[in-house]
Design a protein around this motif. Structure first.
Motif, short mmCIF file in Angstrom:
data_model
loop_
_atom_site.label_atom_id
_atom_site.label_comp_id
_atom_site.label_asym_id
_atom_site.label_seq_id
_atom_site.Cartn_x
_atom_site.Cartn_y
_atom_site.Cartn_z
N MET A 153 -14.05 -13.97 35.12
CA MET A 153 -13.44 -12.81 35.77
C MET A 153 -12.45 -12.15 34.83
SD MET A 153 -10.92 -14.77 38.50
CE MET A 153 -12.23 -15.88 39.06
N GLU A 166 -11.13 -6.91 37.11
CA GLU A 166 -11.80 -7.38 38.33
C GLU A 166 -10.79 -7.98 39.30
OE1 GLU A 166 -16.29 -8.69 36.89
OE2 GLU A 166 -14.60 -10.05 36.51
N ILE A 167 -9.84 -8.73 38.75
CA ILE A 167 -8.80 -9.33 39.58
C ILE A 167 -7.96 -8.25 40.24
CG2 ILE A 167 -6.67 -10.68 39.53
CD1 ILE A 167 -7.94 -12.40 37.34
N THR A 173 -10.03 -6.35 42.94
CA THR A 173 -10.25 -7.16 44.14
C THR A 173 -8.97 -7.30 44.95
OG1 THR A 173 -11.98 -8.42 43.00
CG2 THR A 173 -11.06 -9.38 44.99
N HIS A 233 -16.55 -11.77 47.85
CA HIS A 233 -16.12 -11.60 46.46
C HIS A 233 -16.25 -12.88 45.65
CE1 HIS A 233 -14.34 -8.02 48.34
NE2 HIS A 233 -14.31 -7.50 47.12
N LEU A 250 -13.60 -14.58 43.33
CA LEU A 250 -12.42 -13.73 43.43
C LEU A 250 -11.86 -13.66 44.85
CD1 LEU A 250 -13.67 -10.79 41.18
CD2 LEU A 250 -11.72 -12.27 40.66
#
Length: 206
Positions: free
Chosen positions: A1, A5-6, A9, A145, A148
């Motif tokens: 990840m 992306e973190i 999300t 997700h 995540l």
């Protein structure tokens, strides 16, 4: 990840969490009222935030599947919550129409810490929508997700922290308005209406 992306999300979780908790409800009405009174605000805000965090985590762990599998539990919670909301509506109506309701100073200091704690816990944990929305819906969205999912949950929890802090501690900005005669009568009348509507809808399962 990746960091992007973190961040994406977490932001999605924040938006979803805010979308679910900002709607007018019994819990928000109580937090607002305590914030205006300046009475045990920290306690109320803390309980609401911690409750949401626990419920969000439970949803991510998959407790929502249990809620779906045992609908009778939700029915019991729904009826108990409806009874409490209608009782609270009766008390708010009494406050709105009592002789001292126009005296703003009479609205201060009437609820002790134990009563406030019991009320906010009841409004939070006897609300079936908490289990259907926070646990089931947010839990389902988070688990979509994959790895995540906890970042999504962190974002949703952040939404609760931001909202309840703003509602509880930010209410003091409206205190000058509620220093005027009759303001508390109007507020309690509105709270009574909200509680009755929510209580009836809850009892009917709407």
């Amino acid at each position: 990840m990746t960091p992007l992306e973190i961040l994406s999300t977490t932001a999605t979780g924040l938006g979803a969490g805010l979308a679910l908790i900002i709607a007018i409800g019994a819990q928000n009405a109580f937090v607002l009222r305590q914030g205006l009174r300046g009475e045990h605000v920290g306690l109320v805000v803390l309980v609401c935030m911690l409750s949401d965090i626990v419920l969000i985590a439970a949803g991510i762990f998959g407790i929502g599947e249990v809620v779906q599998a045992v609908p009778a539990v939700v029915v019991v919670i729904r009826l108990a919550g409806a009874a409490f909301l209608l009782s609270y509506a009766a008390l708010a109506t009494k406050r709105a129409f009592r002789p001292g309701a126009l005296n703003a100073s009479a609205q201060q200091g009437s609820l002790n810490r134990k009563v406030v704690l019991a009320t906010v816990l009841t409004l939070t944990w006897l609300n079936p929508h908490v289990y259907l929305d926070t646990v089931l819906l947010l839990g389902t969205l988070a688990n979509q997700h994959g790895d995540l999912r906890w970042w999504f949950g962190a974002g949703a929890a952040m939404g609760s922290v931001i909202w309840f802090s703003a509602l509880g501690f930010g209410a003091k900005l409206l205190r000058p308005v509620f220093a005027k005669p009759g303001a508390w009568r109007v507020l309690d009348g509105l709270i009574a209406v909200v509680m009755v509507v929510l209580g009836v809808k809850m009892a009917l399962g709407i």
